[in-house]
Every structure is written in structure tokens, then in C-alpha cells.
Design an enzyme around this catalytic site. Structure first.
Site, PDB file in Angstrom:
ATOM      1  N   GLU A  50      65.150  21.958   5.162  1.00  0.00           N
ATOM      2  CA  GLU A  50      65.477  23.341   4.820  1.00  0.00           C
ATOM      3  C   GLU A  50      66.042  23.425   3.401  1.00  0.00           C
ATOM      4  O   GLU A  50      65.702  24.342   2.641  1.00  0.00           O
ATOM      5  CB  GLU A  50      66.491  23.908   5.829  1.00  0.00           C
TER       6      GLU A  50
ATOM      7  N   CYS B  73      72.487  23.176   5.889  1.00  0.00           N
ATOM      8  CA  CYS B  73      71.253  23.920   5.609  1.00  0.00           C
ATOM      9  C   CYS B  73      71.484  25.422   5.758  1.00  0.00           C
ATOM     10  O   CYS B  73      70.960  26.222   4.972  1.00  0.00           O
ATOM     11  CB  CYS B  73      70.127  23.452   6.522  1.00  0.00           C
TER      12      CYS B  73
HETATM   13  N1  LIG Z   1      66.982  20.776  11.065  1.00  0.00           N
HETATM   14  C1  LIG Z   1      67.115  19.565  10.479  1.00  0.00           C
HETATM   15  C2  LIG Z   1      67.905  18.589  11.037  1.00  0.00           C
HETATM   16  C3  LIG Z   1      68.018  17.377  10.388  1.00  0.00           C
HETATM   17  N2  LIG Z   1      67.375  17.159   9.237  1.00  0.00           N
HETATM   18  C4  LIG Z   1      66.596  18.118   8.684  1.00  0.00           C
HETATM   19  O1  LIG Z   1      65.991  17.910   7.612  1.00  0.00           O
HETATM   20  N3  LIG Z   1      66.478  19.315   9.322  1.00  0.00           N
END
Ligand SMILES: Nc1ccnc(=O)[nH]1
Length: 138
Positions: free
Chosen positions: A53, A84
Site C-alpha cells: 500500500e 499503511c
Molecule cells: N496489507 C499488508 C500487510 C503486510 N504487508 C503488506 O505489504 N501489506
């Protein structure tokens, strides 16, 4: 919510896993248009912030030449972490749609266990606000 776009995010995650990277992918979309995509490159880059993200947000900002992504939404293969969510929020994004839930994630051997209590601790410093003044006053 466009189920096709969610499917594309899941496909990105599967492709990323096929190349030995952590299985997460995301699309950044506005008005039905995919502005950017991102995959998790934490292992490849030894960058703990390189979640799918965040990478999609970074790419969209670079591609569009702006830090303002209001009106856009993220489609993610998996439930987003707090980092994120905050990175998306910082650009004005209000919604992240996700497929897999955090409880669906098996032990991937990463991340390292977090401390039970995390603290951002304040310590008094006489010049603490000087950088702000320097920035505003040129
Ligand atoms: N939702 C997520 C969890 C862990 N890593 C990621 O890139 N995205």
C-alpha cells in the site's frame, strides 16, 4: 467497490509471492482509473516500510507529481497495517478496500515480534521548535 480491482490486487500479491517476495499487492484507483500499483518489497530492499500500500501511494505521488491523492481509494490484497493506513491518510485517501483479513495471514516468518508496549517519549530540548521556524522563515 469494484471486485475486478480487488481481484487484480490479489493477483499482484500472488505474482509477488511467485518471485520470492512477501505476498501482498495493492492498486491505487481514482474514478475507475488505476493510478499506480505496489507490491511488498520489504525482503528484497531490506526496507521495513516497503509495504504494498505504501509503495502504491509513493508511486502515485511520483507519477502525478503531487502529495494530494484525495478522492482516490486503495484496493489491497490484505488488511492494511497502521503504517499503511496512516500513509494513505496523509495523502487524503479515505478508503482502503481489502481482501484477506489479518486473521487469514499464516506465520510468514516476518515481521519480528513487536514489543507489548511501544512509547514515543518526550524529552525537553531548548531548540526543539527551531527547525519549524527555520523552515517557515526561509
Ligand atoms: N496489507 C499488508 C500487510 C503486510 N504487508 C503488506 O505489504 N501489506
Amino acid at each position: 467497490m469494484d471486485p475486478k480491482l480487488l481481484g487484480r490486487a490479489v493477483d499482484l500479491a500472488t505474482q509477488n509471492a511467485a518471485s520470492g517476495q512477501l505476498p501482498f499487492g495493492a492498486l491505487l484507483v481514482r474514478d475507475g482509473e488505476v493510478l499506480a500499483t505496489g507490491v511488498n518489497t520489504v525482503l528484497r530492499d531490506l526496507d521495513p516500510a516497503a509495504h504494498a500500500e505504501v509503495e502504491a501511494v509513493r508511486a502515485a505521488c511520483r507519477n502525478l507529481g503531487t502529495l494530494d491523492l484525495r478522492g482516490a481509494e486503495i484496493y489491497s490484497s490484505c488488511e492494511p497495517c497502521p503504517m499503511c493506513c496512516r500513509a494513505a491518510q496523509a495523502t487524503g485517501i479515505a478508503v482502503i478496500w481489502y481482501a484477506a483479513q489479518a486473521t487469514d495471514i499464516p506465520d510468514l516468518g516476518y515481521p519480528v515480534p513487536a514489543p507489548d508496549v511501544f512509547e514515543a517519549r518526550h524529552a525537553t530540548h531548548a531548540e526543539a521548535t527551531a527547525p519549524f521556524a527555520r523552515y517557515l522563515n526561509g
